[in-house]
Motif scaffolding. Structure first.
Motif, PDB file in Angstrom:
ATOM      1  N   ILE A 162     -35.610 -15.883  76.718  1.00 17.84           N
ATOM      2  CA  ILE A 162     -34.788 -14.738  76.338  1.00 17.84           C
ATOM      3  C   ILE A 162     -35.094 -14.290  74.907  1.00 17.84           C
ATOM      4  CG2 ILE A 162     -32.397 -14.065  75.802  1.00 17.84           C
ATOM      5  CD1 ILE A 162     -31.536 -15.602  78.294  1.00 17.84           C
ATOM      6  N   SER A 163     -35.499 -15.231  74.065  1.00 16.51           N
ATOM      7  CA  SER A 163     -35.769 -14.903  72.657  1.00 16.51           C
ATOM      8  C   SER A 163     -37.003 -14.017  72.472  1.00 16.51           C
ATOM      9  CB  SER A 163     -35.949 -16.187  71.846  1.00 16.51           C
ATOM     10  OG  SER A 163     -37.059 -16.930  72.326  1.00 16.51           O
ATOM     11  N   GLN A 164     -37.860 -13.940  73.499  1.00 17.42           N
ATOM     12  CA  GLN A 164     -39.120 -13.189  73.378  1.00 17.42           C
ATOM     13  C   GLN A 164     -38.898 -11.751  72.902  1.00 17.42           C
ATOM     14  OE1 GLN A 164     -42.279 -14.292  73.937  1.00 17.42           O
ATOM     15  NE2 GLN A 164     -43.320 -12.326  73.720  1.00 17.42           N
ATOM     16  N   PHE A 165     -37.920 -11.078  73.483  1.00 18.00           N
ATOM     17  CA  PHE A 165     -37.686  -9.662  73.159  1.00 18.00           C
ATOM     18  C   PHE A 165     -36.347  -9.428  72.469  1.00 18.00           C
ATOM     19  CE2 PHE A 165     -40.566  -9.452  76.905  1.00 18.00           C
ATOM     20  CZ  PHE A 165     -41.629  -8.816  76.294  1.00 18.00           C
ATOM     21  N   GLN A 166     -35.729 -10.500  71.976  1.00 19.39           N
ATOM     22  CA  GLN A 166     -34.399 -10.383  71.386  1.00 19.39           C
ATOM     23  C   GLN A 166     -34.372  -9.392  70.219  1.00 19.39           C
ATOM     24  OE1 GLN A 166     -32.742 -14.221  70.283  1.00 19.39           O
ATOM     25  NE2 GLN A 166     -30.877 -13.694  71.382  1.00 19.39           N
ATOM     26  N   GLU A 167     -35.321  -9.517  69.303  1.00 14.80           N
ATOM     27  CA  GLU A 167     -35.361  -8.606  68.149  1.00 14.80           C
ATOM     28  C   GLU A 167     -35.705  -7.190  68.575  1.00 14.80           C
ATOM     29  OE1 GLU A 167     -37.736  -9.871  64.880  1.00 14.80           O
ATOM     30  OE2 GLU A 167     -36.820 -11.876  64.794  1.00 14.80           O
ATOM     31  N   ASP A 168     -36.675  -7.046  69.479  1.00 13.41           N
ATOM     32  CA  ASP A 168     -37.056  -5.715  69.959  1.00 13.41           C
ATOM     33  C   ASP A 168     -35.885  -5.027  70.645  1.00 13.41           C
ATOM     34  OD1 ASP A 168     -39.638  -6.050  69.017  1.00 13.41           O
ATOM     35  OD2 ASP A 168     -40.387  -6.829  70.919  1.00 13.41           O
ATOM     36  N   ASN A 169     -35.138  -5.782  71.427  1.00 17.06           N
ATOM     37  CA  ASN A 169     -33.978  -5.206  72.118  1.00 17.06           C
ATOM     38  C   ASN A 169     -32.915  -4.748  71.125  1.00 17.06           C
ATOM     39  OD1 ASN A 169     -35.185  -5.715  74.583  1.00 17.06           O
ATOM     40  ND2 ASN A 169     -34.020  -7.572  74.990  1.00 17.06           N
TER      41      ASN A 169
END
Length: 201
Positions: free
Chosen positions: A28-35
């Motif tokens: 889940i952390s893969q796109f956390q910042e992008d999201n």
């Protein structure tokens, strides 16, 4: 309480125990910042989220022009299976409020990337993601699993017929629910139901 070895292996595979990496089993952390940085869609924005594995994220590298100046959001993670995608479906799809989700999944399940999976388990996860999307007003496009005669990382596997059978299930479900079925398989499969060599190179 003494844990049996088979249960221990299952818990480790699910990330319930065994360190920091296992704690984010679906990544889940893969796109956390992008999201977090992605603004809510505007009133007239036809946002599309592409959810999938290495085939999906690979489009960013091989065909970046597909995504330039378009309301397309790529949420593919290499090697992922449908249970991992199902866990991250809310933060990586629903919470982004797209009008459409394009789901491409299944081949890594057949390869056993996160443990053995039956075709019924795979289609159930795909159905669950589609149901979640529909419940949130998101139109669903279900992609066929791409042909594969062998997996380089799992040469002992024989995926070709399983992929054919899974695609029949995906197509039937799409027709039953009124989803779009995106048939990559028919356009790409060779006489072995694998990818032609010219595509693999």
């Amino acid at each position: 309480m003494k844990i049996k070895p088979t249960l221990l292996a299952l818990l480790m595979g699910l990330g319930i125990i065994n360190g920091i990496k296992g704690q984010d089993w679906p990544n889940i952390s893969q796109f956390q910042e992008d999201n977090a940085k992605l603004a809510k869609p505007t009133a007239n924005e036809n946002r599309v989220v592409f959810m999938g594995n290495s085939i999906t994220i690979g489009w960013i590298n091989s065909r970046p022009e597909f995504f330039v100046d378009k309301p397309y959001v790529n949420r593919g993670i290499s090697g992922q299976t449908t249970p991992q995608m199902l866990v991250r479906f809310r933060p990586d799809v629903i919470n982004l409020e797209p009008k459409v989700v394009v789901l491409l999944a299944g081949t890594n399940d057949i390869a056993g990337n996160t443990g053995p999976s039956t075709l019924e388990m795979i289609i159930d996860n795909i159905k669950s993601m589609a149901d979640l999307a529909t419940a949130n007003g998101i139109k669903v496009i279900l992609s066929s699993t791409l042909p594969a005669y062998k997996y380089p990382w799992k040469p002992e596997m024989q995926p070709a017929q399983k992929i054919v059978d899974l695609n029949k299930m995906i197509k039937a479900y799409a027709e039953e629910k009124g989803h779009i079925y995106l048939d990559y398989f028919s356009a790409m499969a060779d006489e072995r139901n694998g990818l032609p060599k010219k595509i693999c190179q």
